[in-house]
Design an enzyme around this catalytic site. Sequence first.
Site, PDB file in Angstrom:
ATOM      1  N   ASP A 214     -28.591  64.545 -28.708  1.00  5.45           N
ATOM      2  CA  ASP A 214     -29.566  65.317 -27.644  1.00  5.45           C
ATOM      3  C   ASP A 214     -29.165  64.600 -26.368  1.00  5.45           C
ATOM      4  O   ASP A 214     -29.580  63.248 -26.057  1.00  5.45           O
ATOM      5  CB  ASP A 214     -31.114  65.123 -27.886  1.00  5.45           C
ATOM      6  CG  ASP A 214     -31.922  65.883 -26.815  1.00  5.45           C
ATOM      7  OD1 ASP A 214     -31.311  66.220 -26.056  1.00  5.45           O
ATOM      8  OD2 ASP A 214     -33.049  66.047 -27.277  1.00  5.45           O
TER       9      ASP A 214
ATOM     10  N   ASP B 189     -26.706  71.082 -24.818  1.00  7.69           N
ATOM     11  CA  ASP B 189     -26.997  69.627 -25.045  1.00  7.69           C
ATOM     12  C   ASP B 189     -27.713  69.050 -26.314  1.00  7.69           C
ATOM     13  O   ASP B 189     -27.914  68.038 -26.104  1.00  7.69           O
ATOM     14  CB  ASP B 189     -27.903  69.412 -23.758  1.00  7.69           C
ATOM     15  CG  ASP B 189     -29.217  69.995 -23.875  1.00  7.69           C
ATOM     16  OD1 ASP B 189     -29.471  70.885 -24.872  1.00  7.69           O
ATOM     17  OD2 ASP B 189     -30.164  69.666 -23.226  1.00  7.69           O
ATOM     18  N   GLU B 190     -27.288  69.704 -27.404  1.00 10.07           N
ATOM     19  CA  GLU B 190     -27.701  69.170 -28.685  1.00 10.07           C
ATOM     20  C   GLU B 190     -26.911  69.611 -29.738  1.00 10.07           C
ATOM     21  O   GLU B 190     -26.355  70.669 -29.853  1.00 10.07           O
ATOM     22  CB  GLU B 190     -29.339  69.858 -28.999  1.00 10.07           C
ATOM     23  CG  GLU B 190     -30.251  69.359 -28.422  1.00 10.07           C
ATOM     24  CD  GLU B 190     -31.590  69.940 -28.677  1.00 10.07           C
ATOM     25  OE1 GLU B 190     -32.164  69.490 -29.916  1.00 10.07           O
ATOM     26  OE2 GLU B 190     -32.262  70.833 -28.051  1.00 10.07           O
TER      27      GLU B 190
END
Lengths: 82, 411
Positions: B10, B104-105
């Site tokens: 993350d 973003d993950e």
Amino acid sequence: MERIGEPVRVAVIFTPGRNIRPVWFDWKRRKHTVLETTYSWPEKAGDKLFLHFAVVDGEALYELVYDTLEQSWTLNGVEAEP
Amino acid sequence: MTHRTILHIDMNAFFASVEQALNPALRDKPVAVIGSAKRTVITTSSYEARRYGVKTGMAVWEARRCCPDLILIVGDNRRYTHTSTGIVRMMRDYTPLVEVFSIDEAFMDMTGSLRLFGPAKNIAMLLKSRIRRRFGITCSIGIAPNKMLAKLASDMEKPDGLTIIRPEMVASVLEKVPVGDMCGIGRKTVRVLRLLGITTCGELGRFPVDILKKRFGIVGEHLHRMGKGIDESPVIPAEQAEPVKSVGHSMTLERDIERREDILRYLLQLSEKVGRRARRYGVSGRTVHLQVRYADFFSSFSRQQTLPDYVNLSDEIYRAAVGILDSVTLEQPVRLLGISLSGLRHGETQLPLFSENPRKVSATQAMDQVNDRYGDFSVTFGTLHAVDEEKGSFVISPAWRPEGIRCVDVE
């Protein structure tokens, strides 16, 4: 990250609080000055304790590993591309 | 029993961190990223700004009240997609089983790669080092026997953390974790669970599953398993993911608009983006959706029209969208417009309507070739060239992926 696995000569500062800070190391007949240790972490493998250091010299990222039992240093890997 | 080893990565305050890494003057300062200079909602904020209470979705005036020194940056989506793509590439150095969850993950299934690369903790720390060196940003990583727990673990230490939940630790870790911390348990479910006397995952796991099933239906069984820390869902790399069900684009406009010709111009721009992407990946669809959000931000509507034929030519999509627009009366000026194409047929090797209008198809193919070479909108409809300076701001959808049809070029 390219795997290396070569024993290397490392200059280290032992700071108070049992902290270890690599300052420079020799590899391929060159002295690499450590500008920053980005991360460090321990690894237990049976009775052995390895201390890993991800360091940069301005050109590349290196993974140095200290075998606390054998008191030896190994250059585990390098990532040279930008 | 063999346990899986799943990593969840993350990126911390991703958009704001990318901006801070690229501009040293922004480092250690309260920074918030916004979608457009003329718009007023915070997309994301740096940890320095969060300490003052600045949050995603907050109005700029509200954020400034929390933090008078807040620095506002208009987001550059291409920077973020470029960085995200680079990070996913690094992850694939360790395993082909990488599932991009959002920009973003991502998840990595390292189970089969540990013999090759060593303990998962080493891989995680090296990944963190490589990301920090290459992009100057940090991430939090969770390591656990399944995706649900890995995601929970990555949330436990932010920013720049590494949390490991070993199989033997699962029950003790979950005992005190609030149910709302689990991905997939929303506020509404938390409220209902509280009425049943359940506030932690430990309590959820022990609660009689029959009562949960009675209250939540089939989700009750799933909630029970979540409380126990059980999740067998696999990490699905892009090439094994189900085919997409729709292709769409939306944009928040620089200013609220109400004149029909202004709205039509943006619809044409969106139709071209949807059509281009559909044609590039060989899909066509029969249902066109139009989404409109009004100036008050809270009210919106979405309508769809199913066509007799499959389409992927921009002007066909545009005509359908205009048809939908003409069937409604707009209540307020428009803030956001979106068009999507669903009911997809994959593997189209030829453009539809080939026999009906070969000249239009040839012209579209020629335009696509030029745009592939020189960039989107290099050759486009004359209506759009006239208003080149007034393009809307595109949002990176949660469905964005670094490659394939979900790789949306968001300027």
